[in-house]
Design a protein around this motif. Structure first.
Motif, PDB file in Angstrom:
ATOM      1  N   ILE A 291      10.904  23.569  -2.060  1.00 19.27           N
ATOM      2  CA  ILE A 291      10.446  23.459  -0.676  1.00 19.27           C
ATOM      3  C   ILE A 291       8.930  23.321  -0.753  1.00 19.27           C
ATOM      4  O   ILE A 291       8.250  24.222  -1.249  1.00 19.27           O
ATOM      5  N   SER A 292       8.427  22.163  -0.346  1.00 24.64           N
ATOM      6  CA  SER A 292       7.009  21.839  -0.537  1.00 24.64           C
ATOM      7  C   SER A 292       6.362  21.475   0.787  1.00 24.64           C
ATOM      8  O   SER A 292       7.041  21.171   1.758  1.00 24.64           O
ATOM      9  N   ASP A 293       5.031  21.436   0.772  1.00 19.05           N
ATOM     10  CA  ASP A 293       4.290  20.642   1.738  1.00 19.05           C
ATOM     11  C   ASP A 293       4.087  19.267   1.092  1.00 19.05           C
ATOM     12  O   ASP A 293       4.120  19.143  -0.126  1.00 19.05           O
ATOM     13  N   GLY A 294       3.859  18.284   1.909  1.00 14.12           N
ATOM     14  CA  GLY A 294       3.552  16.981   1.325  1.00 14.12           C
ATOM     15  C   GLY A 294       3.703  15.863   2.331  1.00 14.12           C
ATOM     16  O   GLY A 294       4.440  15.980   3.307  1.00 14.12           O
ATOM     17  N   GLY A 295       2.972  14.789   2.062  1.00 15.27           N
ATOM     18  CA  GLY A 295       3.043  13.619   2.919  1.00 15.27           C
ATOM     19  C   GLY A 295       3.067  12.357   2.079  1.00 15.27           C
ATOM     20  O   GLY A 295       2.639  12.358   0.916  1.00 15.27           O
TER      21      GLY A 295
ATOM     22  N   GLY B 170       0.836  -1.198   0.000  1.00 12.19           N
ATOM     23  CA  GLY B 170       0.000   0.000   0.000  1.00 12.19           C
ATOM     24  C   GLY B 170       0.865   1.240   0.000  1.00 12.19           C
ATOM     25  O   GLY B 170       1.898   1.268   0.675  1.00 12.19           O
ATOM     26  N   VAL B 171       0.476   2.228  -0.808  1.00 10.18           N
ATOM     27  CA  VAL B 171       1.185   3.515  -0.785  1.00 10.18           C
ATOM     28  C   VAL B 171       0.165   4.646  -0.813  1.00 10.18           C
ATOM     29  O   VAL B 171      -0.948   4.483  -1.329  1.00 10.18           O
ATOM     30  N   GLY B 172       0.540   5.778  -0.261  1.00 12.61           N
ATOM     31  CA  GLY B 172      -0.340   6.945  -0.282  1.00 12.61           C
ATOM     32  C   GLY B 172       0.474   8.221  -0.369  1.00 12.61           C
ATOM     33  O   GLY B 172       1.497   8.354   0.295  1.00 12.61           O
ATOM     34  N   LEU B 173       0.023   9.124  -1.245  1.00 11.95           N
ATOM     35  CA  LEU B 173       0.669  10.432  -1.390  1.00 11.95           C
ATOM     36  C   LEU B 173      -0.390  11.511  -1.231  1.00 11.95           C
ATOM     37  O   LEU B 173      -1.517  11.353  -1.707  1.00 11.95           O
ATOM     38  N   THR B 174      -0.042  12.609  -0.585  1.00 15.08           N
ATOM     39  CA  THR B 174      -0.944  13.760  -0.552  1.00 15.08           C
ATOM     40  C   THR B 174      -0.754  14.566  -1.830  1.00 15.08           C
ATOM     41  O   THR B 174       0.111  14.258  -2.647  1.00 15.08           O
ATOM     42  N   GLU B 175      -1.552  15.634  -1.966  1.00 12.34           N
ATOM     43  CA  GLU B 175      -1.237  16.649  -2.955  1.00 12.34           C
ATOM     44  C   GLU B 175       0.096  17.264  -2.548  1.00 12.34           C
ATOM     45  O   GLU B 175       0.468  17.239  -1.370  1.00 12.34           O
ATOM     46  N   PHE B 176       0.810  17.855  -3.509  1.00  5.46           N
ATOM     47  CA  PHE B 176       2.093  18.500  -3.215  1.00  5.46           C
ATOM     48  C   PHE B 176       1.949  20.017  -3.302  1.00  5.46           C
ATOM     49  O   PHE B 176       0.924  20.524  -3.715  1.00  5.46           O
ATOM     50  N   GLY B 177       3.035  20.703  -2.959  1.00  7.18           N
ATOM     51  CA  GLY B 177       3.030  22.156  -3.055  1.00  7.18           C
ATOM     52  C   GLY B 177       2.568  22.736  -1.744  1.00  7.18           C
ATOM     53  O   GLY B 177       3.168  22.478  -0.715  1.00  7.18           O
TER      54      GLY B 177
ATOM     55  N   LEU C 248       5.379  15.229 -17.372  1.00  8.46           N
ATOM     56  CA  LEU C 248       4.527  14.055 -17.638  1.00  8.46           C
ATOM     57  C   LEU C 248       3.765  13.621 -16.387  1.00  8.46           C
ATOM     58  O   LEU C 248       3.042  12.625 -16.410  1.00  8.46           O
ATOM     59  N   ASN C 249       3.989  14.337 -15.269  1.00 14.69           N
ATOM     60  CA  ASN C 249       3.390  13.945 -13.988  1.00 14.69           C
ATOM     61  C   ASN C 249       2.441  15.038 -13.507  1.00 14.69           C
ATOM     62  O   ASN C 249       2.878  16.086 -13.040  1.00 14.69           O
ATOM     63  N   PRO C 250       1.126  14.813 -13.635  1.00 15.02           N
ATOM     64  CA  PRO C 250       0.165  15.860 -13.263  1.00 15.02           C
ATOM     65  C   PRO C 250       0.282  16.295 -11.809  1.00 15.02           C
ATOM     66  O   PRO C 250      -0.111  17.405 -11.452  1.00 15.02           O
ATOM     67  N   ALA C 251       0.855  15.425 -10.951  1.00 16.53           N
ATOM     68  CA  ALA C 251       0.964  15.767  -9.531  1.00 16.53           C
ATOM     69  C   ALA C 251       2.190  16.632  -9.231  1.00 16.53           C
ATOM     70  O   ALA C 251       2.305  17.184  -8.140  1.00 16.53           O
TER      71      ALA C 251
END
Lengths: 153, 379
Positions: B203-207, B11-18, B170-173
């Motif tokens: 320098i981003s926010d992200g999880g 299982g993997v999970g990513l938040t929105e970035f930025g 190529l990566n919408p995220a």
């Protein structure tokens, strides 16, 4: 007299007793000793009494052989720039400055600044000489490019 | 025993970035954990191993356990800097294999872009007085030494940033998707010479969060399992003045250990995910891991060789340079590797990717942790 932070003042007697049991430990520790030497204008590093190699930054144990027998020694001050970078900074904040890694003749490498040439003119392989100066009122080992003249060295 | 193939990511999970304004780091981490749990099709109470670290608190595994309302049997809050999550993945594989836990959660969250800017707590050292602009200066020193020894150029460093941007497009995220040229990178404002603005990560926010289990259960989840085939962790300094050789990192030994455990070589790798905090990193790690000879990294990354359509896909999400870099990037590179091996990457998908190599870097090129992941057929 032992100066203790306020939150440990109530432990003063215990700490003093403990200190007497630990009389094999020099006080202060190596880092503070290094800085106190600098404040007196002396650039001294450590040398291992067992393996003979020099040690920097200051430590309680030799990172070459593990011995705890380290002594303070004077250095020639001669070094060579191993790498160099220019930190860009607005003029009103003090302008650009150099950060270099210097290989001392005795072996250790340290971070410093070469201060008598423009930051971007500091070149890898440049011969430099140490000098105890100040950065923001704190004593620091700085380096001069020998070819520019020996100045205070 | 070898850890080769003993555990798998399910299982993997990513938040929105930025920017995720108004969120704490734990809230951002929780968004990622929620997605990873959903991806794995498990309930949060099944998690009994927590592996987590960050720059803003010391007791992260306790915070995560409390937040999720779980009582884990194994916790690891080791901090080796941005490499830590690859290091944690090694610890999780070991703990799972020994039965110390059964469902491991590795997770990270940061509000480093929109939250109060937090530096890692720093100890007093002999370097402080010189005010090196950390973390940039150590990498600038490494880049300059690499240029001196091997003739690497600023244009070659720029190729790393340009390739990362081409993948990000190529990566919408990904956060940064505008076109970027070698000239843009070379002519950008200098930060610490020889590194300019585009040589430095975002320098981003992200999880990000990842769930791992033992191989005996790996088939019991909705998504294709991705197996851990090899891992190696090494370090050779903490202060940059103590790095033995600025042009060779401990990734040389870490990757050798990982490849040895996996029983494969760089030639077997389909996709590579490296911790590109600065452009010099990608060149150093490609050399140290054996994708090219020492000193040839500059030439290797040129002419689009690591960009989409090149001979070796590297940092296919856009990397820390163009996709996301919330203080510590190690989670994100592993998750991109997992998603590539699952075949979930859309336009940036590497065809028929079966084996991925990762390298996480922590401190100032100090902690290096390499890992090899593979699909079921690589076991």
């Amino acid at each position: 007299m032992l100066e203790l932070p306020a939150h440990t003042e109530h432990l003063k007697d215990d700490i003093l007793a403990e200190q007497q049991n630990n009389n094999n430990l020099e006080n202060p520790g190596p880092l503070q000793t290094f800085e106190e030497n600098l404040a007196k204008g002396e650039f001294r590093i450590q040398q291992c009494k067992d393996c003979g190699q020099h040690v920097f930054y200051p430590r309680l144990l030799c990172h070459h052989c593990g011995s705890n027998a380290l002594k303070w020694v004077a250095v020639s001050g001669k070094g060579v720039v191993y790498s160099s970078a220019v930190v860009r900074q607005r003029p009103e904040k003090g302008g650009d400055y150099n950060i270099s890694l210097i290989d001392l003749e005795e072996g250790p490498r340290l971070m410093s600044r070469v201060v008598d040439v423009d930051p971007e003119e500091v070149a890898i392989g440049m011969q430099v000489s140490a000098h105890v100066g100040m950065i923001n009122d704190k004593p620091a080992v700085l380096f001069y490019n020998k070819e520019q003249g020996d100045k205070e060295w | 025993m070898s850890l080769r193939g003993e555990t798998a990511v399910v299982g993997v999970g990513l938040t929105e970035f930025g920017g995720l304004p108004g969120h704490t780091h734990m809230e951002i981490m929780a968004k990622a954990i929620d997605k990873a749990i959903t991806d794995a099709g498990i309930h949060k109470d099944e998690i009994d191993g927590i592996f987590s670290a960050n720059f803003v608190e010391m007791l992260t595994p306790l915070t995560v356990a409390e937040y999720l309302g779980i009582n884990p049997t194994y916790m690891d809050g080791t901090n080796t800097g941005g490499s830590v999550f690859v290091n944690s993945m090694q610890s999780a594989a070991a703990a799972l294999s020994l039965g110390l836990c059964n469902v491991a959660l590795i997770c990270y969250g940061s509000n480093s872009a929109t939250g109060p800017f937090t530096h890692p707590p720093a100890m007093h050292t002999v370097e402080d007085v010189y005010r090196p602009r950390n973390p940039i200066t150590p990498y600038a020193l490494a880049a300059n030494r690499h240029m001196h020894e091997f003739g690497t150029t600023r244009e070659q460093l720029a190729e790393v940033a340009v390739s990362a941007r081409a993948w990000a497009q190529l990566n919408p995220a990904a956060t940064m998707r505008d076109p970027l040229s070698v000239e843009d990178v070379v002519n950008a404002r200098m930060i610490v010479d020889p590194l300019g603005k585009f040589d430095c990560c975002l320098i981003s926010d992200g999880g990000a969060a990842m769930i791992m289990v033992r191989k005996d259960r790996a088939q019991d989840f909705p998504k294709k399992p991705v197996y851990m085939l090899g891992v190696g962790s090494r370090t050779d300094h903490n202060l940059i003045s103590c790095m033995p050789d600025l042009t060779t990192t401990a990734a040389k030994e870490a990757a050798a250990a990982a490849f040895s455990m996996a029983g494969v070589t760089p030639a077997d790798i389909d996709v590579v995910e490296l911790y590109d905090a600065f452009t010099i990193n990608t060149i150093l790690f490609l050399e140290d891991m054996g994708f090219c000879e020492k000193g040839e990294g500059g030439a290797f990354v040129s002419n689009g060789n690591i960009a989409p359509g090149g001979s070796l896909p590297v940092n296919t999400n856009g990397g820390g340079l163009s996709c996301v870099h919330p203080g510590m990037y190690g989670m994100f590179l592993m998750i991109e590797a997992v998603q590539q091996l699952r075949g979930e990457c859309g336009e940036r998908q590497v065809d028929n990717a079966k084996m991925a190599a990762c390298n996480g870097s922590g401190g100032f090129l100090a902690s290096q942790v390499s890992a090899i992941f593979g699909t079921q057929e690589t076991l």
